[in-house]
Design a protein around this motif. Structure first.
Motif, PDB file in Angstrom:
ATOM      1  N   ASP A  30       0.815  -1.223   0.000  1.00  0.00           N
ATOM      2  CA  ASP A  30       0.000   0.000   0.000  1.00  0.00           C
ATOM      3  C   ASP A  30       0.847   1.270   0.000  1.00  0.00           C
ATOM      4  OD1 ASP A  30       0.871  -0.573   2.620  1.00  0.00           O
ATOM      5  OD2 ASP A  30      -0.745   0.595   3.494  1.00  0.00           O
ATOM      6  N   GLU A  31       2.171   1.135   0.149  1.00  0.00           N
ATOM      7  CA  GLU A  31       3.049   2.305   0.109  1.00  0.00           C
ATOM      8  C   GLU A  31       3.516   2.629  -1.304  1.00  0.00           C
ATOM      9  OE1 GLU A  31       5.227   2.383   4.422  1.00  0.00           O
ATOM     10  OE2 GLU A  31       5.874   0.806   3.042  1.00  0.00           O
ATOM     11  N   ARG A  32       3.241   1.737  -2.242  1.00  0.00           N
ATOM     12  CA  ARG A  32       3.416   1.980  -3.680  1.00  0.00           C
ATOM     13  C   ARG A  32       4.887   2.048  -4.100  1.00  0.00           C
ATOM     14  NH1 ARG A  32      -0.935   3.350  -6.262  1.00  0.00           N
ATOM     15  NH2 ARG A  32       0.138   1.998  -7.752  1.00  0.00           N
ATOM     16  N   GLY A  33       5.624   1.004  -3.785  1.00  0.00           N
ATOM     17  CA  GLY A  33       7.017   0.915  -4.190  1.00  0.00           C
ATOM     18  C   GLY A  33       7.168   0.407  -5.616  1.00  0.00           C
ATOM     19  N   ALA A  34       8.406   0.142  -6.016  1.00  0.00           N
ATOM     20  CA  ALA A  34       8.718  -0.269  -7.383  1.00  0.00           C
ATOM     21  C   ALA A  34       9.476  -1.588  -7.384  1.00  0.00           C
ATOM     22  CB  ALA A  34       9.541   0.804  -8.084  1.00  0.00           C
ATOM     23  N   VAL A  35       9.495  -2.233  -8.547  1.00  0.00           N
ATOM     24  CA  VAL A  35      10.277  -3.439  -8.773  1.00  0.00           C
ATOM     25  C   VAL A  35      11.046  -3.255 -10.082  1.00  0.00           C
ATOM     26  CG1 VAL A  35       8.695  -4.947  -7.510  1.00  0.00           C
ATOM     27  CG2 VAL A  35       8.358  -4.577  -9.966  1.00  0.00           C
ATOM     28  N   ALA A  36      12.046  -4.107 -10.303  1.00  0.00           N
ATOM     29  CA  ALA A  36      12.824  -4.029 -11.539  1.00  0.00           C
ATOM     30  C   ALA A  36      13.264  -5.419 -11.951  1.00  0.00           C
ATOM     31  CB  ALA A  36      14.043  -3.121 -11.352  1.00  0.00           C
ATOM     32  N   THR A  37      13.264  -5.676 -13.241  1.00  0.00           N
ATOM     33  CA  THR A  37      13.865  -6.884 -13.786  1.00  0.00           C
ATOM     34  C   THR A  37      15.103  -6.455 -14.567  1.00  0.00           C
ATOM     35  OG1 THR A  37      12.368  -6.749 -15.692  1.00  0.00           O
ATOM     36  CG2 THR A  37      11.735  -8.207 -13.891  1.00  0.00           C
ATOM     37  N   CYS A  38      16.228  -7.108 -14.296  1.00  0.00           N
ATOM     38  CA  CYS A  38      17.507  -6.670 -14.852  1.00  0.00           C
ATOM     39  C   CYS A  38      18.262  -7.832 -15.473  1.00  0.00           C
ATOM     40  CB  CYS A  38      18.388  -6.056 -13.761  1.00  0.00           C
ATOM     41  SG  CYS A  38      17.672  -4.625 -12.927  1.00  0.00           S
ATOM     42  N   SER A  39      18.924  -7.535 -16.572  1.00  0.00           N
ATOM     43  CA  SER A  39      19.875  -8.441 -17.187  1.00  0.00           C
ATOM     44  C   SER A  39      21.275  -7.897 -16.915  1.00  0.00           C
ATOM     45  CB  SER A  39      19.623  -8.536 -18.691  1.00  0.00           C
ATOM     46  OG  SER A  39      20.648  -9.267 -19.332  1.00  0.00           O
ATOM     47  N   ILE A  40      22.126  -8.712 -16.300  1.00  0.00           N
ATOM     48  CA  ILE A  40      23.471  -8.268 -15.898  1.00  0.00           C
ATOM     49  C   ILE A  40      24.503  -9.179 -16.551  1.00  0.00           C
ATOM     50  CG2 ILE A  40      24.955  -7.670 -13.955  1.00  0.00           C
ATOM     51  CD1 ILE A  40      22.440  -7.805 -12.160  1.00  0.00           C
ATOM     52  N   GLU A  41      25.496  -8.572 -17.172  1.00  0.00           N
ATOM     53  CA  GLU A  41      26.558  -9.338 -17.824  1.00  0.00           C
ATOM     54  C   GLU A  41      27.878  -9.150 -17.081  1.00  0.00           C
ATOM     55  OE1 GLU A  41      26.853  -8.374 -21.943  1.00  0.00           O
ATOM     56  OE2 GLU A  41      24.764  -8.919 -22.386  1.00  0.00           O
ATOM     57  N   PHE A  42      28.602 -10.267 -16.899  1.00  0.00           N
ATOM     58  CA  PHE A  42      29.909 -10.274 -16.237  1.00  0.00           C
ATOM     59  C   PHE A  42      30.954 -10.872 -17.167  1.00  0.00           C
ATOM     60  CE2 PHE A  42      27.142 -10.370 -12.555  1.00  0.00           C
ATOM     61  CZ  PHE A  42      27.841  -9.704 -11.563  1.00  0.00           C
ATOM     62  N   TRP A  43      32.167 -10.351 -17.067  1.00  0.00           N
ATOM     63  CA  TRP A  43      33.350 -11.066 -17.526  1.00  0.00           C
ATOM     64  C   TRP A  43      34.100 -11.478 -16.264  1.00  0.00           C
ATOM     65  CZ3 TRP A  43      34.538 -13.190 -21.923  1.00  0.00           C
ATOM     66  CH2 TRP A  43      34.019 -12.674 -23.124  1.00  0.00           C
ATOM     67  N   VAL A  44      34.480 -12.736 -16.211  1.00  0.00           N
ATOM     68  CA  VAL A  44      35.315 -13.236 -15.111  1.00  0.00           C
ATOM     69  C   VAL A  44      36.629 -13.698 -15.728  1.00  0.00           C
ATOM     70  CG1 VAL A  44      35.510 -14.838 -13.185  1.00  0.00           C
ATOM     71  CG2 VAL A  44      33.261 -13.981 -13.860  1.00  0.00           C
ATOM     72  N   MET A  45      37.688 -12.972 -15.454  1.00  0.00           N
ATOM     73  CA  MET A  45      39.006 -13.289 -16.008  1.00  0.00           C
ATOM     74  C   MET A  45      40.008 -13.477 -14.881  1.00  0.00           C
ATOM     75  SD  MET A  45      38.403 -13.411 -19.227  1.00  0.00           S
ATOM     76  CE  MET A  45      40.053 -13.505 -19.892  1.00  0.00           C
ATOM     77  N   TRP A  46      40.645 -14.659 -14.878  1.00  0.00           N
ATOM     78  CA  TRP A  46      41.651 -14.974 -13.866  1.00  0.00           C
ATOM     79  C   TRP A  46      41.097 -14.785 -12.449  1.00  0.00           C
ATOM     80  CZ3 TRP A  46      44.397 -17.377 -17.132  1.00  0.00           C
ATOM     81  CH2 TRP A  46      44.683 -16.849 -18.379  1.00  0.00           C
ATOM     82  N   GLY A  47      39.808 -15.155 -12.298  1.00  0.00           N
ATOM     83  CA  GLY A  47      39.193 -15.130 -10.976  1.00  0.00           C
ATOM     84  C   GLY A  47      38.644 -13.796 -10.530  1.00  0.00           C
ATOM     85  N   VAL A  48      38.749 -12.758 -11.385  1.00  0.00           N
ATOM     86  CA  VAL A  48      38.238 -11.431 -11.015  1.00  0.00           C
ATOM     87  C   VAL A  48      37.009 -11.116 -11.860  1.00  0.00           C
ATOM     88  CG1 VAL A  48      38.753  -8.969 -10.867  1.00  0.00           C
ATOM     89  CG2 VAL A  48      40.542 -10.648 -10.377  1.00  0.00           C
ATOM     90  N   ALA A  49      35.891 -10.762 -11.204  1.00  0.00           N
ATOM     91  CA  ALA A  49      34.637 -10.499 -11.897  1.00  0.00           C
ATOM     92  C   ALA A  49      34.445  -9.004 -12.127  1.00  0.00           C
ATOM     93  CB  ALA A  49      33.472 -11.040 -11.075  1.00  0.00           C
ATOM     94  N   LYS A  50      33.912  -8.669 -13.282  1.00  0.00           N
ATOM     95  CA  LYS A  50      33.623  -7.276 -13.618  1.00  0.00           C
ATOM     96  C   LYS A  50      32.299  -7.200 -14.353  1.00  0.00           C
ATOM     97  CE  LYS A  50      35.415  -3.302 -16.198  1.00  0.00           C
ATOM     98  NZ  LYS A  50      36.504  -2.803 -17.089  1.00  0.00           N
TER      99      LYS A  50
END
Length: 303
Positions: free
Chosen positions: A103-123
């Motif tokens: 009843d407070e009228r908040g929002a939601v979101a659907t997101c597509s997120i892409e990562f590169w993971v190189m040598w164990g480090v994610a970006k």
């Protein structure tokens, strides 16, 4: 400042940097067991880039896939997020932020997120989100006829009421500098039989360079840079029939660098507030039919 005006949040210095920078991403693997970690890091990245409106929490991972490449992998994660009550200027940790009741009228979101993971480090290399009210005004009335209506952030009555509230805040404040409006964050309207139509407002203020007693109007005062400015988040009621702003309920957030500015040294020239920035224009152009009543998550990168 009058005691009834502020619920002041005191945060230790070590907690404040999270307001201005996204923590470095930890090492993750390319196995399927890393999907949950990747999703959490993606939400962290989204909140770190989201410099208007409210922060979000992860509700669920809807799907994921990954592709092995030399030295690492490419991960795609699709998630559903829910809006929290923490404005982006609020230094409270994400896991302590409350969620909105229906009843407070908040929002939601659907997101597509892409990562590169190189040598164990994610970006994170890209995210695209569709942000919408949890329920539209047409949907909410079928299950809650007396729930408030969600209004556009630029609703004329709301804008007029918020500017009156800013004047009220500065008049009642005992802070050494004036504050100016950063943004209207949320607007709803409802009817109360004994009062009439009421507009409920949530808005954010930022400290300016104008000391109290300066002749400048509040609008003309230049905001301090984000690391030196106090921020304030307020909510109030506006009684439409009487054109009167109700009592202000505000939280004060401390700056990252609260020390005194050196005498005789001019304040640094800082980036404009989001809604006066080129990024805001690009974001609006990139969004597909943005709902005017909410702050949308901008795509990343903004190109």
């Amino acid at each position: 400042m009058a005691a009834h005006l502020f619920a002041v949040l005191l945060w230790c210095a070590v907690a404040l940097p999270g307001l201005f920078a996204v923590p470095s991403l930890p090492t993750i693997t390319c196995g399927k067991d890393s999907v949950a970690v990747a999703a959490s890091l993606g939400v962290q990245h989204i909140n770190g880039k989201h410099n208007h409106g409210f922060r979000f929490k992860l509700q669920e991972v809807q799907s994921s896939k990954y592709q092995q490449v030399s030295g690492g992998c490419h991960i795609d994660v699709n998630v559903k997020l829910v809006q929290t009550k923490c404005h982006f200027t609020n230094p409270k940790p994400d896991d302590q932020c409350e969620l909105w009741r229906r009843d407070e009228r908040g929002a939601v979101a659907t997101c597509s997120i892409e990562f590169w993971v190189m040598w164990g480090v994610a970006k994170v290399t890209r995210h695209e989100c569709t942000t919408r009210p949890e329920l539209s005004n047409e949907e909410i009335v079928t299950i809650c006829p007396h729930c408030p209506e969600l209004l556009p952030l630029e609703d004329p009555t709301a804008v007029k009421a918020v500017h009156a509230a800013v004047v009220k805040f500065n008049r009642e404040s005992e802070h050494q500098n004036y504050f100016t409006l950063m943004e209207v964050a949320h607007v709803t309207m409802g009817y109360i039989a004994t009062i009439g139509t009421v507009t409920w407002l949530k808005f954010a203020l930022v400290e300016t360079m104008c000391p109290r007693g300066a002749r400048n109007t509040f609008v003309a005062c230049t905001p301090l840079c984000q690391d030196r400015a106090h921020n304030v988040f307020c909510q109030t009621s506006y009684y439409n029939l009487h054109r009167q702003v109700g009592e202000l309920d505000c939280e004060l957030y401390l700056p990252k660098n609260p020390g005194p500015h050196p005498t005789g040294v001019p304040e640094s020239v800082c980036r404009p507030l989001f809604h006066q920035s080129p990024e805001a224009c690009v974001c609006k152009e990139r969004l597909n039919n943005p709902n005017p009543s909410i702050h949308h998550i901008c795509p990343f990168p903004l190109k």
